[in-house]
Design an enzyme around this catalytic site. Structure first.
Site, PDB file in Angstrom:
ATOM      1  N   HIS B  52     -39.493 -20.078   4.013  1.00  0.00           N
ATOM      2  CA  HIS B  52     -39.200 -18.634   3.955  1.00  0.00           C
ATOM      3  C   HIS B  52     -38.222 -18.320   2.824  1.00  0.00           C
ATOM      4  O   HIS B  52     -37.009 -18.334   3.010  1.00  0.00           O
ATOM      5  CB  HIS B  52     -38.617 -18.192   5.305  1.00  0.00           C
ATOM      6  CG  HIS B  52     -38.561 -16.713   5.496  1.00  0.00           C
ATOM      7  ND1 HIS B  52     -38.714 -16.121   6.723  1.00  0.00           N
ATOM      8  CD2 HIS B  52     -38.373 -15.703   4.621  1.00  0.00           C
ATOM      9  CE1 HIS B  52     -38.610 -14.809   6.601  1.00  0.00           C
ATOM     10  NE2 HIS B  52     -38.396 -14.529   5.317  1.00  0.00           N
ATOM     11  N   HIS B  54     -37.508 -15.682  -0.624  1.00  0.00           N
ATOM     12  CA  HIS B  54     -37.879 -14.509  -1.428  1.00  0.00           C
ATOM     13  C   HIS B  54     -37.512 -14.798  -2.879  1.00  0.00           C
ATOM     14  O   HIS B  54     -36.331 -14.965  -3.197  1.00  0.00           O
ATOM     15  CB  HIS B  54     -37.150 -13.258  -0.940  1.00  0.00           C
ATOM     16  CG  HIS B  54     -37.533 -12.861   0.460  1.00  0.00           C
ATOM     17  ND1 HIS B  54     -38.637 -12.075   0.743  1.00  0.00           N
ATOM     18  CD2 HIS B  54     -36.983 -13.167   1.661  1.00  0.00           C
ATOM     19  CE1 HIS B  54     -38.741 -11.909   2.052  1.00  0.00           C
ATOM     20  NE2 HIS B  54     -37.742 -12.561   2.641  1.00  0.00           N
ATOM     21  N   LEU B  55     -38.518 -14.867  -3.727  1.00  0.00           N
ATOM     22  CA  LEU B  55     -38.257 -15.168  -5.138  1.00  0.00           C
ATOM     23  C   LEU B  55     -38.259 -13.910  -6.006  1.00  0.00           C
ATOM     24  O   LEU B  55     -37.915 -13.973  -7.186  1.00  0.00           O
ATOM     25  CB  LEU B  55     -39.277 -16.187  -5.658  1.00  0.00           C
ATOM     26  CG  LEU B  55     -39.164 -17.579  -5.019  1.00  0.00           C
ATOM     27  CD1 LEU B  55     -40.255 -18.502  -5.549  1.00  0.00           C
ATOM     28  CD2 LEU B  55     -37.787 -18.196  -5.282  1.00  0.00           C
ATOM     29  N   ARG B  56     -38.669 -12.763  -5.439  1.00  0.00           N
ATOM     30  CA  ARG B  56     -38.546 -11.440  -6.062  1.00  0.00           C
ATOM     31  C   ARG B  56     -39.426 -11.203  -7.281  1.00  0.00           C
ATOM     32  O   ARG B  56     -39.419 -10.120  -7.819  1.00  0.00           O
ATOM     33  CB  ARG B  56     -37.081 -11.161  -6.445  1.00  0.00           C
ATOM     34  CG  ARG B  56     -36.117 -11.165  -5.269  1.00  0.00           C
ATOM     35  CD  ARG B  56     -36.373 -10.037  -4.307  1.00  0.00           C
ATOM     36  NE  ARG B  56     -35.369 -10.003  -3.247  1.00  0.00           N
ATOM     37  CZ  ARG B  56     -35.676  -9.854  -1.951  1.00  0.00           C
ATOM     38  NH1 ARG B  56     -36.936  -9.721  -1.575  1.00  0.00           N
ATOM     39  NH2 ARG B  56     -34.725  -9.803  -1.047  1.00  0.00           N
ATOM     40  N   ASN B  86     -43.488 -10.085  -0.134  1.00  0.00           N
ATOM     41  CA  ASN B  86     -43.034  -8.697  -0.338  1.00  0.00           C
ATOM     42  C   ASN B  86     -42.477  -8.477  -1.738  1.00  0.00           C
ATOM     43  O   ASN B  86     -41.351  -8.022  -1.919  1.00  0.00           O
ATOM     44  CB  ASN B  86     -42.014  -8.295   0.738  1.00  0.00           C
ATOM     45  CG  ASN B  86     -40.754  -9.130   0.707  1.00  0.00           C
ATOM     46  OD1 ASN B  86     -40.750 -10.234   0.161  1.00  0.00           O
ATOM     47  ND2 ASN B  86     -39.677  -8.608   1.271  1.00  0.00           N
ATOM     48  N   HIS B 173     -42.787 -11.356  11.318  1.00  0.00           N
ATOM     49  CA  HIS B 173     -41.435 -10.785  11.323  1.00  0.00           C
ATOM     50  C   HIS B 173     -41.384  -9.935  12.588  1.00  0.00           C
ATOM     51  O   HIS B 173     -41.918  -8.827  12.626  1.00  0.00           O
ATOM     52  CB  HIS B 173     -41.245  -9.941  10.052  1.00  0.00           C
ATOM     53  CG  HIS B 173     -39.993  -9.122  10.019  1.00  0.00           C
ATOM     54  ND1 HIS B 173     -39.002  -9.329   9.107  1.00  0.00           N
ATOM     55  CD2 HIS B 173     -39.570  -8.082  10.777  1.00  0.00           C
ATOM     56  CE1 HIS B 173     -38.024  -8.455   9.298  1.00  0.00           C
ATOM     57  NE2 HIS B 173     -38.352  -7.684  10.310  1.00  0.00           N
ATOM     58  N   ASN B 272     -31.661  -8.759   7.969  1.00  0.00           N
ATOM     59  CA  ASN B 272     -32.653  -8.367   8.957  1.00  0.00           C
ATOM     60  C   ASN B 272     -33.512  -9.565   9.328  1.00  0.00           C
ATOM     61  O   ASN B 272     -34.169 -10.124   8.457  1.00  0.00           O
ATOM     62  CB  ASN B 272     -33.526  -7.244   8.391  1.00  0.00           C
ATOM     63  CG  ASN B 272     -34.401  -6.631   9.469  1.00  0.00           C
ATOM     64  OD1 ASN B 272     -34.101  -6.733  10.649  1.00  0.00           O
ATOM     65  ND2 ASN B 272     -35.483  -5.998   9.063  1.00  0.00           N
ATOM     66  N   ASP B 299     -34.732 -17.843   4.560  1.00  0.00           N
ATOM     67  CA  ASP B 299     -34.820 -16.394   4.324  1.00  0.00           C
ATOM     68  C   ASP B 299     -33.924 -15.996   3.142  1.00  0.00           C
ATOM     69  O   ASP B 299     -33.279 -14.939   3.154  1.00  0.00           O
ATOM     70  CB  ASP B 299     -34.460 -15.585   5.577  1.00  0.00           C
ATOM     71  CG  ASP B 299     -34.942 -14.127   5.474  1.00  0.00           C
ATOM     72  OD1 ASP B 299     -35.593 -13.768   4.477  1.00  0.00           O
ATOM     73  OD2 ASP B 299     -34.640 -13.354   6.411  1.00  0.00           O
TER      74      ASP B 299
END
Lengths: 307, 421
Positions: B52, B54-56, B86, B173, B272, B299
């Protein structure tokens, strides 16, 4: 003396009493022909208002001016904020202009805390989101003490939308510090979870207004926004008024000496009946006058005045 | 290819032994190597796997790129990360997942395994082309709308069923959106005091309960992202006892931090699902040891400065995690190396279907290896992190364990605690 007033929890009993005593001295000024003190001459107080609030802004402005401070009013509308400036950049701007105190009203809980980490001057919380409104609690305590002669041991019922009320949070904290017994009254949907653990162990909760009134010295009615109905906090304005509104028959259940308070603005006919709001028990207009004295005391003490 | 001989390291915490890395694999010790590393006092683990991250990229390259995030991962001891969908545009087509996969290969620091979105644009309305993503060069097996819950029960059922065709798994999620409208932090004593809208535990637990029943009903695999409450642990325990094919992750921050930190109103603590209570933290730790929670996943959620240096309510949720995950798990679990290897490498590799990762450092295995110095203690300095963002909640904390070296298929990505490229 503390440097900022961000929460009513910043005040211990001694400091709170000092503010109330100072407010009483300030109130004595209001009777004079010249209502001004030179104390804060040359100091700058900025009113930084991100929400419309004529009542609170004017009260702070009058308080600062009576202490001879220079007052700058900065409202979010039509300013750099509406062009997207961040709170931090605004803070740095005010800092560069040499603000000695910033009075902030903001829709986001905690904004005054954030601001206080970015400016050197004192920060006064004039209402942040659904968090706190400590000067309202001070003026309310001042009003109770002026009318009833004491705070210690008073039974205070705070009635209505406690969940969204910054006035309620600050009042619970300050009144508990000063020895009053607070009972929060409202529909269960509008009482926040774990309120006693969160604010003060002595706080009680009741869902039944009628049972609380006979022992109350003070009833403080909170403004209830009718929009809450859309979110199913209660079924209708009519049912709310019937169960939690303070009308004349309910007012008769109060002891002879009890007073009725409201921070304003009121929804007449919703949480409070017009006959109650205009009765001799009501302190609503006094609260406004006392607001100026309480805020004078806060600015005076925060900015280094000696009592 | 450079060969490495690591002398006297404790493999998975066992007795000191030599570890030879040659031609991308673990080799029989003996003979010379190009480089020798003194492994005295160090522990060798299979390269960590993050399910999990997030590499953006694409979209928010100011906060993180595949390359900077990969470097942060390697420095954290990871050899594979699963990149959440996302991004902007959302990774909901074969084209976007292939782009992320290719960027990962180009960076060459960790294996970047893209996760595909479950629904088009994460909108929760209709299925994305899951099969196209599965058969793309990125060979997507995990699908998630992370950041958003797949709240519609019928859509969730269909997604669970559909991915059975290619042994996929839906990573949910779990957040019932109607119960968390405007939510800012855990609903409880602290949210009441701070006047911040509460995110009730039941909003997570209700979705997990629903989803394990759906997964049981259609016989599919479900993975639960970032479990954060004691109640969720109970629901998972019950589901596993019934034989439901469910796996679950917990983040390092939910194993360490509590909602009390919100009292500063500093949004570096906004995440979150939100930080919960000390009782939840305790339950999550026990569940991780017991195996009710299968893995630790970071995360890792980089955010630009302006998205955190603001009012709490206006800040984006999320915190950095890759470079601090192992030290935090070490401080929480202690030096239980088999357990750590299982929860941070073996099981996440199995859930993600990442061949070659999560091995046992046996001769012949691909040399995905992390070398840790458990005795070192390091103070976290946000400015020193390799991530492009600075939103770490651990700044100033002193944590045990230092990643000394990381090898991806025999290539060193980190040596002497520094990224090789």
């Amino acid at each position: 003396m503390i440097r900022h007033l961000l929460s009513a929890a910043d005040l211990d009993a001694e400091t709170a009493t000092l503010i109330l005593d100072t407010a009483a001295e300030m109130a004595a000024l209001a009777g004079r022909e010249v209502k001004k003190l030179p104390t804060l001459r040359g100091r700058t107080v900025v009113n930084l208002f991100y929400e419309d609030s004529t009542r609170t802004r004017i009260s702070f402005e009058a308080a600062a001016k009576r202490l001879s401070a220079d007052v700058i009013n900065f409202s979010a509308k039509g300013s750099s904020v509406s062009k997207g400036e961040s709170l931090k950049d605004t803070a740095l701007t005010l800092q560069a202009m040499g603000a000695d105190a910033v009075v902030i009203r903001h829709p986001a809980s905690g904004a005054p805390h954030r601001l206080s980490s970015w400016v050197d001057g004192s920060v006064v919380n004039a209402g942040d989101g659904t968090h706190e409104h400590p000067t309202q609690a001070l003026l309310d305590a001042y009003t109770m003490r002026a009318r009833l002669g004491r705070l210690d041991g008073l039974n205070v019922a705070i009635v209505g939308d406690v969940l969204h009320s910054r006035v309620a949070r600050s009042n619970v904290l300050l009144l508990s510090t000063l020895g009053a017994n607070v009972t929060l009254v409202g529909p269960p949907t509008l009482i926040p979870v774990d309120i006693a653990a969160a604010l003060s162990k002595t706080t009680r909760v009741s869902y039944d207004l009628d049972s609380v009134l006979p022992d109350a010295d003070v009833v403080m009615m909170l403004r209830v926004q009718t929009e809450r109905m859309q979110d199913s906090y209660f079924p209708s304005a009519r049912e709310y008024a019937r169960r939690y509104g303070l009308d004349v028959p309910r007012m008769r259940k109060l002891p002879e000496h009890a007073i009725v308070m409201h921070p304003g603005p009121m929804n007449r006919g919703m949480e409070i009946a017009p006959e109650v709001a205009d009765s001799p028990r009501s302190t609503i207009v006094e609260q406004v006058a006392n607001g100026v004295s309480a805020r004078m005391a806060v600015l005076y003490l925060l900015l280094g005045g000696k009592a | 290819m450079t060969s490495y001989l690591i002398r006297g390291a404790r493999i998975l915490g066992g007795e000191p032994a030599d570890l030879l890395i040659r031609d991308g694999r673990i080799a029989e010790p003996g003979g010379a190597a190009d480089e020798t590393i003194d492994g005295t006092g160090l522990v060798a683990l299979p390269g960590l796997v993050d399910l999990h991250t997030h590499l953006r990229e694409p979209g928010r390259e100011d906060a993180e790129t595949v390359e900077t995030g990969s470097r942060a991962a390697a420095l954290g001891g990871y050899t594979a990360v699963c990149a959440m969908a996302n991004t902007s545009p959302v990774a909901d087509t074969a084209g976007v997942v292939e782009q992320v996969w290719r960027l990962g290969r180009e960076a060459g620091l960790v294996d970047v395994q893209p996760i595909g979105a479950v629904t088009v644009g994460l909108a929760g309305e209709r299925l994305a082309e899951l099969g196209a993503m599965a058969t793309s060069a990125a060979t997507v097996r995990i699908f998630s709308d992370d950041g958003q819950c797949v709240a519609d029960p019928r859509l969730m059922r269909r997604a669970l069923e559909y991915v059975k065709a290619f042994d996929g798994v839906i990573a949910q999620h779990a957040e019932e959106p109607r119960l968390t409208e405007g939510a800012q932090m855990h609903e409880g004593e602290v949210s009441t005091r701070l006047g911040l809208t509460g995110w009730p535990a039941v909003a997570e637990e209700a979705i997990i309960a629903r989803d394990v029943l759906l997964a049981e009903h259609v016989g599919s695999r479900l993975h639960v992202c970032h479990v954060s409450t004691a109640g969720s642990v109970e629901v998972l325990r019950h589901a596993k006892a019934r034989g439901v094919r469910v796996t679950a992750e917990v983040t390092p921050h939910h194993l360490l931090l509590t909602d009390e930190l919100a009292a500063s109103y500093d949004p570096v603590y906004k995440v979150n699902p939100p930080l919960r209570t000390a009782a939840d933290v305790q339950a999550l730790r026990e569940a991780l040891v017991e195996g009710v929670i299968d893995i630790v996943a970071t995360d890792h959620a980089p955010h630009a400065v302006e998205d955190k240096e603001c009012e709490w309510a206006y800040a984006r949720p999320g915190m950095l995690g890759l470079e601090t995950a192992l030290p935090i798990v070490l401080s929480v679990l202690g030096e239980r190396w088999e357990l750590i290897a299982d929860r941070m490498s073996r099981t996440p590799a199995r859930i993600a279907g990442l061949d070659g990762h999560g091995g046992s450092l046996a001769v012949g295995d691909p040399a995905n290896v992390t070398l840790v110095d458990p005795a070192a203690r390091r103070q976290v300095d946000a400015a020193e992190l390799a991530s492009r963002s600075r939103n770490t909640p651990y700044a100033g904390m002193t944590l045990p364990g230092r990643i000394v070296a990381t090898f991806l298929r025999g290539e060193a990505t980190v040596l002497d605690g520094k990224a090789v490229k």
